[in-house]
Design a protein around this motif. Structure first.
Motif, PDB file in Angstrom:
ATOM      1  N   LYS A  53       3.604   7.083   4.174  1.00 44.15           N
ATOM      2  CA  LYS A  53       3.268   6.758   2.784  1.00 44.15           C
ATOM      3  C   LYS A  53       3.355   8.011   1.923  1.00 44.15           C
ATOM      4  N   GLY A  54       3.464   7.788   0.610  1.00 45.72           N
ATOM      5  CA  GLY A  54       3.519   8.913  -0.304  1.00 45.72           C
ATOM      6  C   GLY A  54       4.815   9.692  -0.202  1.00 45.72           C
ATOM      7  N   ILE A  55       5.929   8.972  -0.025  1.00 42.69           N
ATOM      8  CA  ILE A  55       7.245   9.597   0.114  1.00 42.69           C
ATOM      9  C   ILE A  55       7.883   9.753  -1.266  1.00 42.69           C
ATOM     10  N   MET A  56       8.353  10.941  -1.564  1.00 45.46           N
ATOM     11  CA  MET A  56       9.130  11.165  -2.776  1.00 45.46           C
ATOM     12  C   MET A  56      10.506  11.689  -2.404  1.00 45.46           C
ATOM     13  N   ILE A  57      11.547  10.967  -2.824  1.00 46.15           N
ATOM     14  CA  ILE A  57      12.925  11.434  -2.664  1.00 46.15           C
ATOM     15  C   ILE A  57      13.466  11.641  -4.072  1.00 46.15           C
ATOM     16  N   ASP A  58      13.584  12.894  -4.483  1.00 44.75           N
ATOM     17  CA  ASP A  58      13.966  13.219  -5.849  1.00 44.75           C
ATOM     18  C   ASP A  58      15.495  13.223  -5.977  1.00 44.75           C
ATOM     19  N   HIS A  59      15.992  12.598  -7.005  1.00 38.25           N
ATOM     20  CA  HIS A  59      17.428  12.416  -7.274  1.00 38.25           C
ATOM     21  C   HIS A  59      18.060  11.464  -6.263  1.00 38.25           C
ATOM     22  N   ALA A  60      17.813  11.678  -4.977  1.00 38.30           N
ATOM     23  CA  ALA A  60      18.096  10.685  -3.933  1.00 38.30           C
ATOM     24  C   ALA A  60      19.568  10.406  -3.714  1.00 38.30           C
ATOM     25  N   HIS A  61      20.447  11.314  -4.107  1.00 38.90           N
ATOM     26  CA  HIS A  61      21.859  11.080  -3.826  1.00 38.90           C
ATOM     27  C   HIS A  61      22.202  11.583  -2.427  1.00 38.90           C
ATOM     28  N   SER A  62      22.915  10.768  -1.654  1.00 38.04           N
ATOM     29  CA  SER A  62      23.430  11.164  -0.332  1.00 38.04           C
ATOM     30  C   SER A  62      22.334  11.518   0.658  1.00 38.04           C
TER      31      SER A  62
ATOM     32  N   ASP B 110       3.388  11.248   6.366  1.00 40.84           N
ATOM     33  CA  ASP B 110       2.868  10.935   5.031  1.00 40.84           C
ATOM     34  C   ASP B 110       3.073  12.119   4.085  1.00 40.84           C
ATOM     35  N   ASN B 111       3.195  11.787   2.797  1.00 43.48           N
ATOM     36  CA  ASN B 111       3.219  12.787   1.727  1.00 43.48           C
ATOM     37  C   ASN B 111       4.321  13.826   1.909  1.00 43.48           C
ATOM     38  N   VAL B 112       5.497  13.342   2.267  1.00 40.79           N
ATOM     39  CA  VAL B 112       6.677  14.201   2.410  1.00 40.79           C
ATOM     40  C   VAL B 112       7.508  14.116   1.134  1.00 40.79           C
TER      41      VAL B 112
ATOM     42  N   GLU C 170       0.842  -1.201   0.000  1.00 37.49           N
ATOM     43  CA  GLU C 170       0.000   0.000   0.000  1.00 37.49           C
ATOM     44  C   GLU C 170       0.877   1.251   0.000  1.00 37.49           C
ATOM     45  N   ALA C 171       1.924   1.238   0.834  1.00 38.71           N
ATOM     46  CA  ALA C 171       2.846   2.372   0.874  1.00 38.71           C
ATOM     47  C   ALA C 171       3.625   2.503  -0.431  1.00 38.71           C
ATOM     48  N   ALA C 172       4.012   1.373  -1.020  1.00 39.50           N
ATOM     49  CA  ALA C 172       4.742   1.403  -2.291  1.00 39.50           C
ATOM     50  C   ALA C 172       3.901   2.028  -3.395  1.00 39.50           C
ATOM     51  N   ARG C 173       2.621   1.728  -3.408  1.00 36.93           N
ATOM     52  CA  ARG C 173       1.720   2.332  -4.389  1.00 36.93           C
ATOM     53  C   ARG C 173       1.609   3.850  -4.154  1.00 36.93           C
ATOM     54  N   ALA C 174       1.483   4.238  -2.892  1.00 41.79           N
ATOM     55  CA  ALA C 174       1.383   5.656  -2.574  1.00 41.79           C
ATOM     56  C   ALA C 174       2.662   6.390  -2.965  1.00 41.79           C
ATOM     57  N   ASP C 175       3.810   5.771  -2.725  1.00 42.72           N
ATOM     58  CA  ASP C 175       5.087   6.370  -3.130  1.00 42.72           C
ATOM     59  C   ASP C 175       5.147   6.533  -4.641  1.00 42.72           C
ATOM     60  N   LEU C 176       4.694   5.512  -5.356  1.00 40.66           N
ATOM     61  CA  LEU C 176       4.716   5.551  -6.823  1.00 40.66           C
ATOM     62  C   LEU C 176       3.853   6.693  -7.354  1.00 40.66           C
ATOM     63  N   ASN C 177       2.654   6.810  -6.816  1.00 39.02           N
ATOM     64  CA  ASN C 177       1.756   7.890  -7.242  1.00 39.02           C
ATOM     65  C   ASN C 177       2.307   9.267  -6.870  1.00 39.02           C
ATOM     66  N   ALA C 178       2.965   9.336  -5.710  1.00 36.55           N
ATOM     67  CA  ALA C 178       3.555  10.612  -5.288  1.00 36.55           C
ATOM     68  C   ALA C 178       4.595  11.087  -6.285  1.00 36.55           C
ATOM     69  N   ILE C 179       5.443  10.180  -6.728  1.00 32.06           N
ATOM     70  CA  ILE C 179       6.488  10.547  -7.688  1.00 32.06           C
ATOM     71  C   ILE C 179       5.863  10.968  -9.012  1.00 32.06           C
ATOM     72  N   TYR C 180       4.890  10.212  -9.468  1.00 38.11           N
ATOM     73  CA  TYR C 180       4.245  10.540 -10.742  1.00 38.11           C
ATOM     74  C   TYR C 180       3.576  11.912 -10.698  1.00 38.11           C
ATOM     75  N   GLU C 181       2.970  12.230  -9.564  1.00 37.88           N
ATOM     76  CA  GLU C 181       2.244  13.501  -9.440  1.00 37.88           C
ATOM     77  C   GLU C 181       3.170  14.691  -9.212  1.00 37.88           C
ATOM     78  N   ARG C 182       4.319  14.481  -8.565  1.00 34.68           N
ATOM     79  CA  ARG C 182       5.142  15.617  -8.125  1.00 34.68           C
ATOM     80  C   ARG C 182       6.390  15.847  -8.967  1.00 34.68           C
TER      81      ARG C 182
END
Length: 267
Positions: free
Chosen positions: A157-166, A177-179, A84-96
């Motif tokens: 849930k709904g975590i987006m880490i963009d680029h994610a280096h370091s 949620d939704n961070v 459930e959290a993985a789905r929320a993370d996926l949607n968060a990335i797609y939306e943001r």
């Protein structure tokens, strides 16, 4: 195969969309066919695909892909909340993330998404007392993705880490949620203190690139932390902080900073 996919679509339209995107990607670039079939099209569900991707990325001479897939499958079966959290993370990335045009992309290419899913399996092991195995997952995730999340940390849930280096997230950190956060963010301690020593990030917070949040402090819901800031004191909800050390410079500017991803400070 087509009939099977139609049946899946009736149960899980998200997975059907991912497989449709995968089929289109293979048509557009046949040289990617082997990878895309192995990671997506050979599987009947998103949890099976994520299990495979986790194992394929983290496998080494020290831990086989077969063993890692069994660990992931056990985690997903025991705790459906992980998927459930993985789905929320996926949607968060797609939306943001403006660079994400398909749900397929994070599963195949985005190390931030993949690292968070590996963390979730490690956290499941940690909460069941299997700490050495959880540490191993943390180590391999850090080695492969450059993302170091302690398995004891708690992420919503709904975590987006963009680029994610370091990225570094400490043992007693809590992320709501939704961070959204960008590269080179640290949620750390301030020294050698023990017990509860890491930040508590509220829902809907946006953390800019290179920001450091240190100590057992609260960052209020729907607030913004400007890029490069060093946060050592509590952040009120709905506010923006910036600087070294960080100070309040205004309101957050919108109801959902983590969704809007607006990092420009008002002048």
């Amino acid at each position: 195969m087509a009939e099977t996919r139609r049946n899946i679509a009736e149960i899980d339209p998200t997975w059907q969309r991912i497989t449709t995107e995968a089929e289109a990607a293979v048509r557009d670039e046949p040289l990617m066919g082997g990878l895309i079939h192995a990671c997506v099209l050979h599987h009947k569900s998103i949890d099976r695909a994520l299990s495979y991707r986790f194992a394929a990325k983290l496998a080494s001479n020290e831990m086989s892909m077969v063993v890692l897939r069994e660990i992931a499958d056990d985690a997903f079966a025991a705790d459906p909340g992980i998927i459930e959290a993985a789905r929320a993370d996926l949607n968060a990335i797609y939306e943001r993330d403006p660079a994400c045009h398909r749900l397929l992309q994070p599963i195949l290419y985005f190390k931030g998404y993949q690292a968070v899913q590996a963390y979730r399996i490690g956290h499941w092991l940690w909460t069941r007392g299997r700490k050495d195995l959880a540490y191993f997952i943390q180590m391999r995730t850090s080695e492969i993705f450059g993302v170091d999340i302690h398995p004891g940390a708690r992420l919503g849930k709904g975590i987006m880490i963009d680029h994610a280096h370091s990225i570094v997230i400490g043992e007693t950190a809590v992320v709501g949620d939704n961070v959204s956060m960008l590269h080179s963010v640290t949620l750390g301690g301030t020294g050698k203190e023990e017990e509860d020593r890491h930040p508590k990030i509220g829902d809907g917070v946006l953390i800019g690139a290179g920001a450091k949040v240190l100590g057992n402090i609260k960052v209020g819901c729907c607030s913004r932390i400007a890029a490069g800031s060093v946060v050592l004191e509590e952040v009120p909800p709905g506010s923006t902080v910036a600087g070294v050390p960080a100070r309040i410079v205004g309101e957050a500017g919108c109801d959902q900073p983590a969704v809007e991803m607006d990092q420009i400070l008002d002048h």
